[in-house]
Design an enzyme around this catalytic site. Structure first.
Site, PDB file in Angstrom:
ATOM      1  N   PHE A   7      40.025  40.750  60.110  1.00 29.81           N
ATOM      2  CA  PHE A   7      39.247  41.797  59.441  1.00 29.81           C
ATOM      3  C   PHE A   7      38.028  41.148  58.785  1.00 29.81           C
ATOM      4  O   PHE A   7      37.867  39.915  58.816  1.00 29.81           O
ATOM      5  CB  PHE A   7      40.114  42.525  58.392  1.00 29.81           C
ATOM      6  CG  PHE A   7      40.542  41.654  57.250  1.00 29.81           C
ATOM      7  CD1 PHE A   7      41.646  40.828  57.368  1.00 29.81           C
ATOM      8  CD2 PHE A   7      39.833  41.646  56.045  1.00 29.81           C
ATOM      9  CE1 PHE A   7      42.039  40.010  56.323  1.00 29.81           C
ATOM     10  CE2 PHE A   7      40.220  40.841  54.983  1.00 29.81           C
ATOM     11  CZ  PHE A   7      41.319  40.012  55.128  1.00 29.81           C
ATOM     12  N   HIS A  18      42.472  30.457  53.354  1.00 31.12           N
ATOM     13  CA  HIS A  18      42.429  30.550  51.890  1.00 31.12           C
ATOM     14  C   HIS A  18      43.613  31.367  51.373  1.00 31.12           C
ATOM     15  O   HIS A  18      44.274  30.999  50.424  1.00 31.12           O
ATOM     16  CB  HIS A  18      41.099  31.199  51.497  1.00 31.12           C
ATOM     17  CG  HIS A  18      40.799  32.499  52.209  1.00 31.12           C
ATOM     18  ND1 HIS A  18      40.927  32.653  53.568  1.00 31.12           N
ATOM     19  CD2 HIS A  18      40.423  33.731  51.731  1.00 31.12           C
ATOM     20  CE1 HIS A  18      40.610  33.901  53.898  1.00 31.12           C
ATOM     21  NE2 HIS A  18      40.316  34.567  52.804  1.00 31.12           N
ATOM     22  N   ASP A  51      41.972  38.745  45.056  1.00 31.47           N
ATOM     23  CA  ASP A  51      40.549  38.931  45.310  1.00 31.47           C
ATOM     24  C   ASP A  51      40.082  37.752  46.136  1.00 31.47           C
ATOM     25  O   ASP A  51      40.423  36.605  45.844  1.00 31.47           O
ATOM     26  CB  ASP A  51      39.737  39.040  44.018  1.00 31.47           C
ATOM     27  CG  ASP A  51      38.359  39.605  44.322  1.00 31.47           C
ATOM     28  OD1 ASP A  51      38.286  40.732  44.861  1.00 31.47           O
ATOM     29  OD2 ASP A  51      37.352  38.922  44.076  1.00 31.47           O
ATOM     30  N   ASN A  82      44.323  46.838  51.665  1.00 34.07           N
ATOM     31  CA  ASN A  82      44.010  46.158  52.921  1.00 34.07           C
ATOM     32  C   ASN A  82      45.298  45.698  53.611  1.00 34.07           C
ATOM     33  O   ASN A  82      45.874  44.666  53.264  1.00 34.07           O
ATOM     34  CB  ASN A  82      43.092  44.968  52.596  1.00 34.07           C
ATOM     35  CG  ASN A  82      42.584  44.260  53.832  1.00 34.07           C
ATOM     36  OD1 ASN A  82      43.238  44.266  54.861  1.00 34.07           O
ATOM     37  ND2 ASN A  82      41.431  43.641  53.717  1.00 34.07           N
TER      38      ASN A  82
HETATM   39  P1  ITT Z   1      41.917  44.789  48.241  1.00 31.19           P
HETATM   40  O1  ITT Z   1      42.439  46.191  48.237  1.00 31.19           O
HETATM   41  O2  ITT Z   1      43.021  43.784  48.220  1.00 31.19           O
HETATM   42  O3  ITT Z   1      40.885  44.562  47.170  1.00 31.19           O
HETATM   43  P2  ITT Z   1      39.663  44.242  50.038  1.00 31.19           P
HETATM   44  O4  ITT Z   1      39.560  44.266  51.512  1.00 31.19           O
HETATM   45  O5  ITT Z   1      38.692  45.084  49.252  1.00 31.19           O
HETATM   46  O6  ITT Z   1      41.190  44.596  49.669  1.00 31.19           O
HETATM   47  P3  ITT Z   1      38.704  41.816  48.650  1.00 31.19           P
HETATM   48  O7  ITT Z   1      37.951  42.602  47.656  1.00 31.19           O
HETATM   49  O8  ITT Z   1      39.602  40.725  48.156  1.00 31.19           O
HETATM   50  O9  ITT Z   1      39.598  42.754  49.584  1.00 31.19           O
HETATM   51  O10 ITT Z   1      37.813  41.100  49.745  1.00 31.19           O
HETATM   52  C1  ITT Z   1      36.430  41.184  49.764  1.00 31.19           C
HETATM   53  C2  ITT Z   1      35.894  41.135  51.157  1.00 31.19           C
HETATM   54  O11 ITT Z   1      35.886  39.763  51.581  1.00 31.19           O
HETATM   55  C3  ITT Z   1      36.706  41.883  52.194  1.00 31.19           C
HETATM   56  O12 ITT Z   1      36.282  43.203  52.280  1.00 31.19           O
HETATM   57  C4  ITT Z   1      36.348  41.123  53.460  1.00 31.19           C
HETATM   58  O13 ITT Z   1      35.168  41.622  54.002  1.00 31.19           O
HETATM   59  C5  ITT Z   1      36.120  39.707  52.955  1.00 31.19           C
HETATM   60  N1  ITT Z   1      37.314  38.893  53.192  1.00 31.19           N
HETATM   61  C6  ITT Z   1      38.279  38.535  52.300  1.00 31.19           C
HETATM   62  N2  ITT Z   1      39.227  37.814  52.900  1.00 31.19           N
HETATM   63  C7  ITT Z   1      38.904  37.741  54.182  1.00 31.19           C
HETATM   64  C8  ITT Z   1      39.477  37.148  55.320  1.00 31.19           C
HETATM   65  O14 ITT Z   1      40.662  36.534  55.257  1.00 31.19           O
HETATM   66  N3  ITT Z   1      38.847  37.268  56.471  1.00 31.19           N
HETATM   67  C9  ITT Z   1      37.679  37.904  56.561  1.00 31.19           C
HETATM   68  N4  ITT Z   1      37.054  38.493  55.564  1.00 31.19           N
HETATM   69  C10 ITT Z   1      37.664  38.414  54.375  1.00 31.19           C
END
Ligand code: ITT
Length: 191
Positions: free
Chosen positions: A146, A175, A70, A14
């Site tokens: 995002f 966060h 995560d 991401n």
């Molecule tokens: P990684 O490759 O780092 O895992 P990811 O996008 O899959 O990237 P996560 O599993 O940590 O990341 O996040 C889970 C979901 O939570 C992510 O797809 C977003 O939809 C949501 N999310 C996490 N942080 C967010 C943020 O800062 N703002 C909005 N949505 C967020």
């Protein structure tokens, strides 16, 4: 501190996450480098377990010192759902699905949580967490950020959603910013 030891890879797929985190660590003189990596999301309730497993896997397979993260979106009225399942739920239901589930309930409180794990190859990971409280908006607003950013209004903000903010504004509350600040303070003080 020598130059080389001031940098660490962020294993993530991401790029938006990376851009937010890199701005934070840079203020501590820590250069975060992008390492494209698709983490295997183990089934766990605790985000630290998921992040730690990902960091160990990335450090082992890429033979590099890394951080992995995560994060999850926890809606009070849905008893914390989607929480650790946020990635899957975002892909399947999306923001509109969450808005439908929340409906017009009075209690629109929600949080984002992030767990950042640091790991050197074949060593134990160490985790840092951050959280932000806020409200689920009535409709999506903004085009930045995002994931669930268009439907989250941080409590300490001015009523705009995360998606209506610039990166530095989101970083004032998020966060992720809190978890990466904790990581960067530890990282700079421990070498
Ligand atoms: P990684 O490759 O780092 O895992 P990811 O996008 O899959 O990237 P996560 O599993 O940590 O990341 O996040 C889970 C979901 O939570 C992510 O797809 C977003 O939809 C949501 N999310 C996490 N942080 C967010 C943020 O800062 N703002 C909005 N949505 C967020």
């Amino acid at each position: 501190m020598r130059g080389a030891s001031r940098s660490v890879y962020f294993a993530t797929k991401n790029k938006a996450k990376y851009l937010e985190a890199a701005r934070i660590t840079a203020t501590y003189g820590v250069h975060l480098r992008y390492l494209p990596f698709s983490k295997q999301e183990i089934q766990a309730e605790d985000l630290r377990e998921i992040a730690s497993f990902a960091a160990m896997e990335a450090a082992r397979s890429k033979v590099r010192t890394v951080v992995a993260e995560d994060a999850g979106f926890f809606v009070d009225a849905l008893k914390g759902f989607p929480g650790p399942y946020s990635s899957y739920v975002f892909k399947t239901l999306g923001t509109s699905g969450i808005l439908k589930l929340v409906g017009d309930v009075k209690n629109r409180k929600a949080s984002f949580l992030a767990a950042v794990s640091y790991c050197e190859p074949n060593r134990r990971p160490i985790s840092f967490t951050g959280t932000v409280r806020g409200l689920v908006s009535k409709k999506p607003k903004g085009s930045g950020g995002f994931g669930f950013d268009p439907i989250f209004i941080p409590s300490k903000g001015d009523g705009r959603t995360f998606a209506e903010m610039q990166i530095d504004e989101k970083n004032a509350f998020s966060h992720r910013a809190k978890a990466f600040r904790r990581f960067a303070r530890w990282f700079t003080s421990s070498r």
